[in-house]
Design a protein around this motif. Structure first.
Motif, PDB file in Angstrom:
ATOM      1  N   SER A 228     -42.721  -2.687  56.398  1.00 48.35           N
ATOM      2  CA  SER A 228     -44.037  -2.018  55.483  1.00 48.35           C
ATOM      3  C   SER A 228     -43.533  -1.522  54.365  1.00 48.35           C
ATOM      4  CB  SER A 228     -44.421  -0.877  56.580  1.00 48.35           C
ATOM      5  OG  SER A 228     -45.038  -1.447  57.757  1.00 48.35           O
ATOM      6  N   PHE A 229     -42.507  -0.947  54.185  1.00 50.00           N
ATOM      7  CA  PHE A 229     -41.972  -0.245  53.091  1.00 50.00           C
ATOM      8  C   PHE A 229     -41.894  -1.434  51.842  1.00 50.00           C
ATOM      9  CE2 PHE A 229     -38.288   0.745  50.160  1.00 50.00           C
ATOM     10  CZ  PHE A 229     -38.769   1.919  49.607  1.00 50.00           C
ATOM     11  N   GLN A 230     -41.088  -2.523  52.331  1.00 51.43           N
ATOM     12  CA  GLN A 230     -40.789  -3.544  51.257  1.00 51.43           C
ATOM     13  C   GLN A 230     -42.247  -4.469  50.887  1.00 51.43           C
ATOM     14  OE1 GLN A 230     -37.779  -4.402  49.935  1.00 51.43           O
ATOM     15  NE2 GLN A 230     -39.021  -5.300  48.689  1.00 51.43           N
ATOM     16  N   ALA A 231     -43.267  -4.380  51.957  1.00 54.48           N
ATOM     17  CA  ALA A 231     -44.394  -5.081  51.700  1.00 54.48           C
ATOM     18  C   ALA A 231     -45.140  -4.193  50.398  1.00 54.48           C
ATOM     19  CB  ALA A 231     -45.281  -5.152  52.797  1.00 54.48           C
ATOM     20  N   LYS A 232     -45.094  -2.872  50.488  1.00 54.07           N
ATOM     21  CA  LYS A 232     -45.737  -1.984  49.606  1.00 54.07           C
ATOM     22  C   LYS A 232     -44.939  -1.881  48.307  1.00 54.07           C
ATOM     23  CE  LYS A 232     -48.908  -0.489  51.803  1.00 54.07           C
ATOM     24  NZ  LYS A 232     -50.552  -1.239  51.642  1.00 54.07           N
ATOM     25  N   CYS A 233     -43.828  -1.983  48.392  1.00 53.44           N
ATOM     26  CA  CYS A 233     -42.864  -2.213  47.050  1.00 53.44           C
ATOM     27  C   CYS A 233     -43.413  -3.743  46.205  1.00 53.44           C
ATOM     28  CB  CYS A 233     -41.379  -2.357  47.269  1.00 53.44           C
ATOM     29  SG  CYS A 233     -40.688  -0.664  47.894  1.00 53.44           S
TER      30      CYS A 233
END
Length: 624
Positions: A228-233
């Motif tokens: 989820s963190f990478q998707a937001k990045c």
């Protein structure tokens, strides 16, 4: 009596104030390290809450749900560790150097938090709103010495291991190796009173066990949170900007580095406590408590690891259920194998939760066909795939169209004799079975992977044999408590033939699980249990299976009868049972029967659910 001219001098002991034993510098240092690292860890938790979560929410860059997807139960961790830290600091009379904080402002850490209420982080008091009566020993992280010192360090963050490196690992160490470096070490500006009488064991024993659920929740969801963190990045420019601002404030340490700190911290507790124990005398009043605290810390890690492993195994079994097709073989279709619906995430035939022990890519020798192997705790399965180029990134992913197809029938571990390394090739191994004339030859891409397969298969076979023996010893629908008796005390021998059964009907739930019934009969007298082979696809089986038992009392001996549906992938279903005294089985009164006991007789017995069983008996008296 004192003689004349003699002066008696009496030496009396000098009374002095009791002296404290000298403190062991190593023990003092170990306790100080435990408390100081706990302080830095709590400060780091607050840095994320104040410098990242709060700005994200205030600017509405992420919703509350999105914040929780990335930070999980971060606020609960703050509450847990702040409470532990407060108790430790109180024990050593911890005093923060007021000059080390700007304007002498201190901040009270929260005492409790909801598991999912992210708003608590956003309501943390600012420096200007804290009154003197609400101050504690924990500085506000926005202006803490920890953060100011971090600005002078440039720390490189190590990337976590890729899924490719872990794909073939049998037992993953979920909480083993740290994936980012610890915070820079600095000299504490606080004072503590630590001496030989300082006791912290009871505090640790009280707080560590309560951390299991929250740290399990955080550690088990961290991998998905990273996605989820990478998707937001990748998709949110404002989120990326906030990341850069945060990294500038922390002197180069990325948010990912902070998000791995809870995993690092929980694995570090055993090391820190073990150091304290090492420098604590066995005669010390705190020795037993410290020793117990060390065990608590180890159990904390073990329980979290076990829960994560079970959760991961369960999710992978569910994934296989959705993405593995069984082909068009006559023994398998539409999720059925041998007319039985295979549910991966369920109990196996040994009443044990099915587990995925190992998986990975292997090549069939000599054809070179690429297969994905899946070793469970009851069978070994191979599957084909359209392409092996990116299987590591798609296997067990929630959102993927990656499909597998069953390659031949699974091999039950009870049919495997042994797995062996090849003597001619360091990458090849063989599996010898009871059902195939030739061993199955397989090849891996690395020698250590081959060794892992061989070791895992042989260990699984051994454990499966142990489980099978325990099932054979189990009397299923009843319990036989009498001990095995000496054959010399037997009075007769029962020659029994289990002929046939009628009207066997499986339970409605069982009927959904399999398309046909494969019944077998199990009979127990005393400590001996014997069973027939299973008849295929029939509710009217004919076995004509001979059995032999020793009898010790022609009236009171009990015959226990059970009929089961033979299952391959789940516990055997009971199709009927009954228990009968031998005296009630006789065709005539005992005194009359004893005049002609060797004549055979046939009895039809009705089971508890209306089904019936026909047996033929011959009783031979034994001469004493």
């Amino acid at each position: 009596m004192v003689l004349p001219g003699i002066t008696l001098i009496v030496s009396l002991p000098v009374l002095t104030a009791p002296q404290h034993l000298p403190s062991d510098p190593s023990r003092v240092s170990a306790i100080r390290e435990l408390i100081e690292t706990e302080q830095r860890y709590v400060d780091d938790l607050f840095i994320v809450a104040n410098d990242f979560i709060k700005p994200l929410n205030n600017a509405r860059i992420l919703s509350d749900y999105e914040i929780e997807q990335i930070f999980i139960n971060w606020i609960s961790l703050i509450a847990l560790n702040s409470t532990l830290l407060s108790a430790l600091q109180e024990q050593v009379n911890y005093k923060e150097d007021m000059s080390s904080t700007e304007n002498g402002v201190l901040m009270r850490t929260p005492r409790s938090a909801s598991l999912s209420n992210i708003q608590l982080a956003l309501q943390l008091p600012s420096r200007n709103s804290i009154s003197d009566r609400h101050r504690s020993h924990t500085p506000e992280v926005l202006h803490s010495p920890t953060l100011r010192r971090l600005k002078h360090f440039s720390v490189h963050h190590n990337r976590s291991p890729s899924s490719q490196n872990l794909a073939l690992k049998g037992n993953m160490e979920h909480l083993g190796e740290p994936v980012s470096p610890p915070s820079p070490v600095f000299q504490s500006s606080a004072s503590m009173t630590i001496n030989e009488s300082t006791k912290i064991g009871d505090i640790l024993c009280l707080h560590l066990p309560s951390m299991v659920n929250d740290y399990f929740q955080y550690c088990s969801r961290r991998a998905q949170a990273n996605k989820s963190f990478q998707a937001k990045c990748d998709s949110n420019e404002h989120f990326r900007s906030q990341l850069q601002i945060f990294q500038d404030k922390t002197g180069g340490l990325s948010l990912n580095g902070f998000l791995t700190k809870p995993i690092q911290r929980v694995t570090r507790y055993p090391l820190l406590i073990e150091k304290v124990l090492k420098h604590t005398s066995e005669k010390h009043a705190d020795y037993a408590s410290i020793k117990q605290a060390l065990e608590c810390a180890r159990q904390l890690n073990e329980r979290i690891n076990k829960q994560i492993s079970e959760q991961e195994s369960s999710s992978r079994l569910d994934w296989l259920q959705q993405h593995l097709t069984f082909g068009s073989d006559e023994n398998c279709s539409d999720g059925y194998l041998f007319d039985e619906l295979l549910k991966f995430n369920s109990l196996n035939r040994y009443h044990i939760q099915r587990q995925l022990l190992l998986h990975g890519l292997v090549l069939k020798v000599p054809s070179g066909k690429e297969l994905l192997g899946f070793l469970f705790n009851d069978f070994l399965l191979f599957a084909t795939m359209k392409s092996s180029s990116n299987w590591q990134t798609q296997l067990f992913e929630r959102r993927t169209n990656f499909q597998l197809k069953l390659y031949r029938m699974p091999i039950f571990l009870t049919d495997i004799i042994i797995a062996n390394d090849s003597l001619h090739d360091q990458l090849t191994f063989s599996i010898t079975t009871k059902i195939h004339d030739k061993p199955l030859q397989l090849k891996t891409q690395q020698t250590n992977v081959r060794t892992l397969w061989v070791k895992s298969i042989n260990n699984a076979v051994e454990e499966c044999q142990v489980a099978e023996k325990s099932i054979l010893a189990d009397k299923a629908m009843f319990t036989v408590t009498e001990n095995k008796r000496d054959s010399k005390t037997a009075v007769a021998r029962l020659l029994l033939v289990v002929q046939e059964a009628q009207d066997l009907v499986p339970a409605p739930v069982a009927a959904e699980r399999h398309r046909s019934v494969d019944p077998y009969c199990e009979i127990t007298i005393g400590a001996l249990t014997l069973k027939t082979s299973f008849a295929k696809r029939t509710t009217k089986p004919k076995w004509n299976a001979p059995m032999q038992f020793l009898l010790y009392n022609l009236v009171d001996d009990i015959i226990h009868i059970n009929i089961f549906d033979n299952e391959f992938f789940s516990p055997n279903e009971n199709l009927g049972s009954t228990s009968i005294h031998l005296g009630d089985l006789l065709p005539c009164p005992l005194d009359k029967f004893l005049t002609q006991p060797s004549l055979p007789f046939t009895q039809k017995l009705y089971l508890n659910n209306g089904a019936s069983l026909v047996i033929k008996c011959t009783i031979q008296l034994l001469t004493s």
